[in-house]
Design an enzyme around this catalytic site. Structure first.
Site, PDB file in Angstrom:
ATOM      1  NE  ARG A 145       7.164  -3.615  12.806  1.00  0.00           N
ATOM      2  CZ  ARG A 145       6.144  -3.166  12.333  1.00  0.00           C
ATOM      3  NH1 ARG A 145       6.329  -2.224  11.389  1.00  0.00           N
ATOM      4  NH2 ARG A 145       5.186  -3.794  12.852  1.00  0.00           N
ATOM      5  CE  LYS A 180      -2.418   0.832   3.735  1.00  0.00           C
ATOM      6  NZ  LYS A 180      -1.684   1.804   4.382  1.00  0.00           N
ATOM      7  NE  ARG A 233       1.396  -6.651  11.935  1.00  0.00           N
ATOM      8  CZ  ARG A 233       2.503  -6.596  11.567  1.00  0.00           C
ATOM      9  NH1 ARG A 233       3.552  -7.305  11.991  1.00  0.00           N
ATOM     10  NH2 ARG A 233       2.466  -5.448  10.680  1.00  0.00           N
ATOM     11  NE  ARG A 244       7.851  -5.764   6.843  1.00  0.00           N
ATOM     12  CZ  ARG A 244       6.632  -5.301   7.181  1.00  0.00           C
ATOM     13  NH1 ARG A 244       5.932  -4.538   6.164  1.00  0.00           N
ATOM     14  NH2 ARG A 244       6.003  -5.427   8.434  1.00  0.00           N
ATOM     15  NE  ARG A 299      -5.440   2.282  10.270  1.00  0.00           N
ATOM     16  CZ  ARG A 299      -4.490   2.429  10.871  1.00  0.00           C
ATOM     17  NH1 ARG A 299      -4.362   2.603  12.173  1.00  0.00           N
ATOM     18  NH2 ARG A 299      -3.295   3.194  10.079  1.00  0.00           N
TER      19      ARG A 299
END
Length: 306
Positions: free
Chosen positions: A237, A97, A248, A208, A173
């Site tokens: 992370r 996004k 998530r 990532r 959201r």
């Protein structure tokens, strides 16, 4: 569309003083026709246009008496924002996004607005809304939707967003937030949903890595580090694990389904598994079509008014 018209066959008296001065709001100028007769001196009307400034239209008549021809002169100033795009975009974590928002902004000149950025800016500026939001955050509580909604509303109503159009990133959201925007009369022309398979999303997130020295994001498969020295200092992370990513994603899917019910008539689903250039090509087609339809509708409305 506002217009200034100098009527035909108007005789002016001799004068050495400048003619009237008109100040108009910034936008495009279009001169439909200019026609004068018996004007031996230099042109009597001058137009100056400056980017991001007001338009100054001045007229100065010569000492001699002159007659404007029967063809009237009309200067039109486009004051409408009806053809500006209003876009909402949503996507799961690692759906691409952020990349697509950057490409959309660069191509269409839209004002990119993200609720998280607004929240941080309001807090940093010490505004009343920012102070209220900070109180909740310091207590470890979620900032109430009504505070964030008002931040978003205020930003959408600023001149740059009204003139250029806007791209609302990842917001609303929840159904509550979507309804609040609807009640304020804020509705997109199109709601873009980036659809990426869960398998690809998990792979993108788990792979990532962050370079703590430069802040650059890498991906072990799709965008590996340039050398071993950089690779050795990369970090992951804490929530970029497969287990936490799936949690998530589950939360995202639950929330987005509620939001989509509000925008079902303007939703366009774009497959986001492909290369970013190919994904943007699909988005570009959709946005171009919407913009063309808005422009045509605006022209038809003006023609009907005339």
């Amino acid at each position: 569309m506002a217009s200034l018209a100098f009527s035909s066959a108007t005789t002016t008296k001799a004068s050495s003083k400048p003619g009237p001065l008109f100040l108009l709001p910034p936008n495009r100028l279009k001169v439909e026709a200019v026609g004068f007769s018996d004007l031996p001196e230099r042109p009597r009307i001058s137009l100056r246009h400056g980017s991001n400034q007001g338009h100054r239209i001045s007229s100065q008549f010569p000492p001699k008496t002159s007659v404007v021809s029967k063809q009237s002169t009309e200067v039109e100033v486009n004051m409408n924002t009806e053809d500006c795009l209003k876009v909402m975009i949503s996507g799961a974590p690692a759906s691409g996004k952020g990349t697509q928002c950057e490409l959309i902004k660069n191509k269409y000149g839209l004002v990119h607005i993200a609720a998280g950025d607004l929240l941080r800016e309001e807090i940093a500026a010490g505004t009343e809304k920012g102070k209220r939001a900070k109180e909740y955050m310091e207590k470890g509580l979620l900032v109430p939707s009504e505070i964030v909604v008002m931040m978003v509303k205020d930003r959408l109503l600023q001149p740059d967003a009204q003139e250029k159009g806007w791209l609302l990133d990842g917001y609303p959201r929840s159904l509550e937030q979507a309804k609040a925007l609807e009640e304020l009369g804020i509705r997109p022309d199109i709601f873009i949903l980036l659809d990426v398979s869960e398998e690809n999303l998990v792979e993108r997130v788990v792979g990532r890595r962050l370079d703590p020295e430069t802040g650059k994001i890498y991906h072990l498969k799709y965008s590996p580090p340039e050398n071993e020295e950089i690779a050795a200092r990369l970090t992951q992370r804490f929530d970029d694990t497969e287990e936490k990513v799936k949690l998530r994603l589950q939360t995202h899917h639950q929330n987005v389904e509620d939001v989509l019910s509000t925008y079902e008539d303007v939703i366009v689903r774009i497959k986001g598994d492909a290369a970013k250039e190919n994904v943007f090509a699909e988005i570009d087609k959709v946005l171009s079509s919407v913009k063309e339809k808005k422009s045509q509708a605006s022209m038809d409305s003006k023609a009907a008014a005339v």
